[in-house]
Design a protein around this motif. Structure first.
Motif, PDB file in Angstrom:
ATOM      1  N   VAL A  14       0.834  -1.199   0.000  1.00 29.58           N
ATOM      2  CA  VAL A  14       0.000   0.000   0.000  1.00 29.58           C
ATOM      3  C   VAL A  14       0.871   1.252   0.000  1.00 29.58           C
ATOM      4  CG1 VAL A  14      -1.774   1.292   1.255  1.00 29.58           C
ATOM      5  CG2 VAL A  14      -1.893  -1.204   1.155  1.00 29.58           C
ATOM      6  N   CYS A  18       1.023   4.271  -2.597  1.00 26.41           N
ATOM      7  CA  CYS A  18       0.862   5.650  -2.128  1.00 26.41           C
ATOM      8  C   CYS A  18       1.928   6.555  -2.742  1.00 26.41           C
ATOM      9  CB  CYS A  18       0.969   5.713  -0.600  1.00 26.41           C
ATOM     10  SG  CYS A  18      -0.529   5.260   0.286  1.00 26.41           S
ATOM     11  N   LEU A  77      -9.515   0.469  -2.865  1.00 26.55           N
ATOM     12  CA  LEU A  77      -8.131   0.727  -3.268  1.00 26.55           C
ATOM     13  C   LEU A  77      -7.902   0.322  -4.720  1.00 26.55           C
ATOM     14  CD1 LEU A  77      -6.054  -0.547  -0.190  1.00 26.55           C
ATOM     15  CD2 LEU A  77      -6.462   1.813  -0.843  1.00 26.55           C
ATOM     16  N   ALA A 118      -6.293   4.376   1.681  1.00 20.48           N
ATOM     17  CA  ALA A 118      -4.968   3.856   2.014  1.00 20.48           C
ATOM     18  C   ALA A 118      -4.543   4.257   3.410  1.00 20.48           C
ATOM     19  CB  ALA A 118      -3.952   4.355   0.990  1.00 20.48           C
ATOM     20  N   TYR A 137       2.710   7.253   6.180  1.00 16.79           N
ATOM     21  CA  TYR A 137       1.869   7.901   5.172  1.00 16.79           C
ATOM     22  C   TYR A 137       2.504   9.195   4.685  1.00 16.79           C
ATOM     23  CZ  TYR A 137      -2.512   9.605   3.062  1.00 16.79           C
ATOM     24  OH  TYR A 137      -3.466  10.058   2.192  1.00 16.79           O
ATOM     25  N   ILE A 178      -0.946  -4.906  -4.535  1.00 22.13           N
ATOM     26  CA  ILE A 178      -2.040  -4.894  -3.564  1.00 22.13           C
ATOM     27  C   ILE A 178      -2.981  -6.067  -3.799  1.00 22.13           C
ATOM     28  CG2 ILE A 178      -4.115  -3.626  -2.863  1.00 22.13           C
ATOM     29  CD1 ILE A 178      -2.517  -1.067  -3.121  1.00 22.13           C
TER      30      ILE A 178
END
Length: 391
Positions: A14, A18, A77, A118, A137, A178
């Protein structure tokens, strides 16, 4: 810090996606002058690539929780990634600025579905708690913003179409990672309404932080979307400059923001750093005709923006009195849609007022964010609820 390096592979999958998703923010920076020249576009027309993208990203935040609570975070996602692959490829096949800006709308929808979901998936799967999840993140955001211009510069040096096709390929890889590595993710305990983020803005704390973010993003988007046109350099040169800028965003997000916050407090760090961003933009106006001076202003802003991004995210969570996924959606809706006007306005100001005026207006808007923070600081004594199921 060691917990950041020992995560389930689903978190890394993930996080990689991102990074690629955030590449879309700065990807077109190095090719803006080339697009303006090759497609005979004015600064305001070129800026529509950012305005359409950010506006759609903001509006889409209202529906991210709605979809995730019905089809599940994992499918949300994947749908978001699929949309980015399709619309970034279509942008690469376009022949006019209008077509590219239109496809950036679809790109923004896909990015919003992915990015909003996410964050809560990383929060749910990452080891080390909420603080580690936010750092991961924000690190992905910084690396994406950094590598986006670099990729745009390298591929844009061959053709302005290259960055769009490159993003499509990388997002397709993220889609596969993913699909293979991210197992089932628990659905939210309740279905989220499209109106829930709007209702959340009825709470003074969240609304106040969103207003701070709107004023701040105005300056952020001015740096991102307008300064490449001021520099007027080659794609590879711009890519390297904004790569350095993005690296500082990532470094201060991960290594600087929380250390400063622990030592001086959230409100103090946020207020001082926002003030420095305003000063930086003001100097950007002063040195707008000096290529060397403007490069220094741009690169240094990265260090400041990284701190603001992380601390402002934590401020929103501190002020929230609703579930964090809903708070995040409401906050992102306001900051992206409100700040989306900045790139287009910067182009118009440059065309009709002066080349320096967008930087001065950006400085004034960020200064207003400091005032808005001072008026709303009482809300930051509240700590938000614990993280609920991903949405």
């Amino acid at each position: 810090m060691s917990s950041l390096l020992h995560q389930p592979r689903s978190v890394y999958a993930v996080a990689f996606a991102c990074v690629v998703a955030f590449m879309g923010i700065g990807l077109v920076d190095p090719i803006l002058p080339v697009l303006a020249e090759d497609l005979n576009a004015s600064p305001s027309q070129v800026s529509l690539l950012f305005t359409s993208y950010f506006a759609m990203t903001g509006l889409s935040m209202l529906v991210t929780g709605f979809f995730a609570s019905r089809i599940g975070p994992r499918k949300t996602l994947l749908v978001g990634l699929f949309l980015v692959v399709v619309f970034s490829a279509l942008a690469g096949l376009s022949d006019t600025i209008g077509q590219i800006a239109g496809f950036r709308i679809g790109w923004g929808l896909g990015n919003a579905l992915f990015i909003a979901t996410a964050l809560s998936v990383i929060v749910g799967a990452a080891t080390g708690g909420l603080a580690s999840a936010i750092i991961l993140y924000e690190a992905a955001l910084g690396l994406g913003i950094a590598s986006g211009p670099l990729l745009g510069g390298l591929l844009g040096n061959v053709s302005w179409r290259g960055p769009f096709f490159g993003t499509a390929v990388l997002m397709a890889i993220g889609f596969l990672l993913i699909a293979v590595w991210l197992g089932p993710v628990a659905n939210p305990t309740r279905r989220v309404s499209i109106l829930d983020p709007l209702r959340a803005l009825g709470h003074g704390g969240l609304r106040s932080m969103a207003i701070v973010a709107v004023f701040y993003n105005f300056g952020f988007f001015t740096i991102l979307a307008y300064t490449p046109l001021l520099l007027g350099m080659s794609a590879i040169q711009l890519g390297l400059i904004y790569f350095g800028w993005g690296v500082l965003v990532a470094l201060t997000s991960v290594f600087g923001a929380q250390r400063l916050e622990r030592r001086y407090g959230l409100v103090s760090v946020l207020g001082v750093t926002l003030g420095l961003v305003a000063v930086d933009l003001f100097f950007g106006g002063i040195f707008h005709a000096s290529r060397a001076g403007l490069i220094v202003v741009i690169v240094l802003s990265g260090a400041l923006l990284g701190i603001v991004n992380t601390v402002l995210t934590e401020a929103v969570m501190a002020a929230a009195v609703v579930e964090r996924p809903i708070a995040s959606a409401a906050y992102s809706f306001v900051r992206f849609t409100g700040g989306a006007v900045a790139p287009y306005l910067a182009g118009k100001l440059a065309e009709h007022v002066s080349a320096a005026s967008p930087m001065y207006v950006g400085a004034g808007m960020v200064a207003l964010s400091v005032a808005a923070l001072a008026l709303s600081r009482r809300h930051l004594h509240h700590r938000g609820p614990v993280v609920v199921s991903p949405a």
